[in-house]
Motif scaffolding. Structure first.
Motif, PDB file in Angstrom:
ATOM      1  N   PRO A   1      30.948  51.820  -7.741  1.00  0.00           N
ATOM      2  CA  PRO A   1      31.307  50.561  -7.104  1.00  0.00           C
ATOM      3  C   PRO A   1      30.706  49.368  -7.846  1.00  0.00           C
ATOM      4  O   PRO A   1      29.757  49.512  -8.602  1.00  0.00           O
ATOM      5  CB  PRO A   1      30.724  50.683  -5.698  1.00  0.00           C
ATOM      6  CG  PRO A   1      29.606  51.668  -5.823  1.00  0.00           C
ATOM      7  CD  PRO A   1      30.002  52.602  -6.931  1.00  0.00           C
TER       8      PRO A   1
ATOM      9  N   SER B   1      34.175  47.006   1.550  1.00  0.00           N
ATOM     10  CA  SER B   1      35.478  47.178   0.923  1.00  0.00           C
ATOM     11  C   SER B   1      36.267  45.881   1.016  1.00  0.00           C
ATOM     12  O   SER B   1      36.353  45.275   2.090  1.00  0.00           O
ATOM     13  CB  SER B   1      36.239  48.312   1.621  1.00  0.00           C
ATOM     14  OG  SER B   1      37.455  48.549   0.974  1.00  0.00           O
TER      15      SER B   1
ATOM     16  N   SER C   1      42.228  47.910  -3.563  1.00  0.00           N
ATOM     17  CA  SER C   1      40.931  47.721  -2.910  1.00  0.00           C
ATOM     18  C   SER C   1      39.804  47.923  -3.905  1.00  0.00           C
ATOM     19  O   SER C   1      39.945  48.667  -4.871  1.00  0.00           O
ATOM     20  CB  SER C   1      40.761  48.721  -1.765  1.00  0.00           C
ATOM     21  OG  SER C   1      41.717  48.485  -0.776  1.00  0.00           O
TER      22      SER C   1
ATOM     23  N   ASP D   1      35.308  48.334  -3.898  1.00  0.00           N
ATOM     24  CA  ASP D   1      34.090  48.480  -3.115  1.00  0.00           C
ATOM     25  C   ASP D   1      32.966  47.766  -3.841  1.00  0.00           C
ATOM     26  O   ASP D   1      32.812  47.907  -5.055  1.00  0.00           O
ATOM     27  CB  ASP D   1      33.724  49.954  -2.942  1.00  0.00           C
ATOM     28  CG  ASP D   1      34.691  50.669  -2.020  1.00  0.00           C
ATOM     29  OD1 ASP D   1      35.169  50.037  -1.059  1.00  0.00           O
ATOM     30  OD2 ASP D   1      34.959  51.859  -2.250  1.00  0.00           O
TER      31      ASP D   1
END
Length: 152
Positions: free
Chosen positions: A48, A119, A140, A142
């Motif tokens: 991430p 998110s 999306s 993160d």
């Protein structure tokens, strides 16, 4: 090197690399639209994303016609709320003119350290110099609360 040694090393490398670079699932904004630019994939590194650290987005795409210029318009939402917008000159993110065929768009930036972890949903539109929409995708990301493996 024995097979027993290679397996743990291979597993370690797989886990290490998968946390550094990620190909994310993309969706077109309109399912039935005939976009002139077809996006193949989006790679995000590191993944991430770590707050306060550089993050790189690399978009692999294909076009059936040359593109002399344009812009990327990015909208960011967090828990359904619009939180950020930015616009970039396409020629600052890829080589212009874009020739017919495959090309890459790359963008790097540092997210502020105060960015909440979680998110986020991104929508990216690519428009040409006449403001005609060439593609529109959603994906999306993160943002982690701890440093990524790459920072250790």
């Amino acid at each position: 090197m024995s097979r027993v040694t290679v397996l743990p090393l291979s597993l370690y490398l797989l886990l290490f690399v998968s946390t550094i670079v990620r190909a994310t699932n993309i969706q077109y904004c309109e399912k039935n639209a005939e976009y002139e630019v077809k996006v193949k994939e989006v790679h995000i590194s590191p993944y991430p994303i770590a707050r306060g650290e550089p993050a790189t987005f690399t978009i692999s795409a294909n076009t059936g016609r040359g593109i002399s210029g344009g812009k990327l318009v990015i909208e960011v939402s967090y828990f359904g709320w619009h939180v950020h917008s930015e616009t970039h000159d396409l020629c600052n993110e890829t080589t212009c003119p874009v020739e017919t065929g495959d090309f890459f768009v790359g963008h790097s930036q540092v997210l502020p350290a105060y960015t909440p972890s979680g998110s986020y949903s991104l929508q990216m539109k690519m428009v040409d110099l006449q403001n005609k929409e060439l593609t529109c995708i959603r994906f999306s990301i993160d943002i982690g609360s701890a440093p990524s493996v790459a920072d250790m």
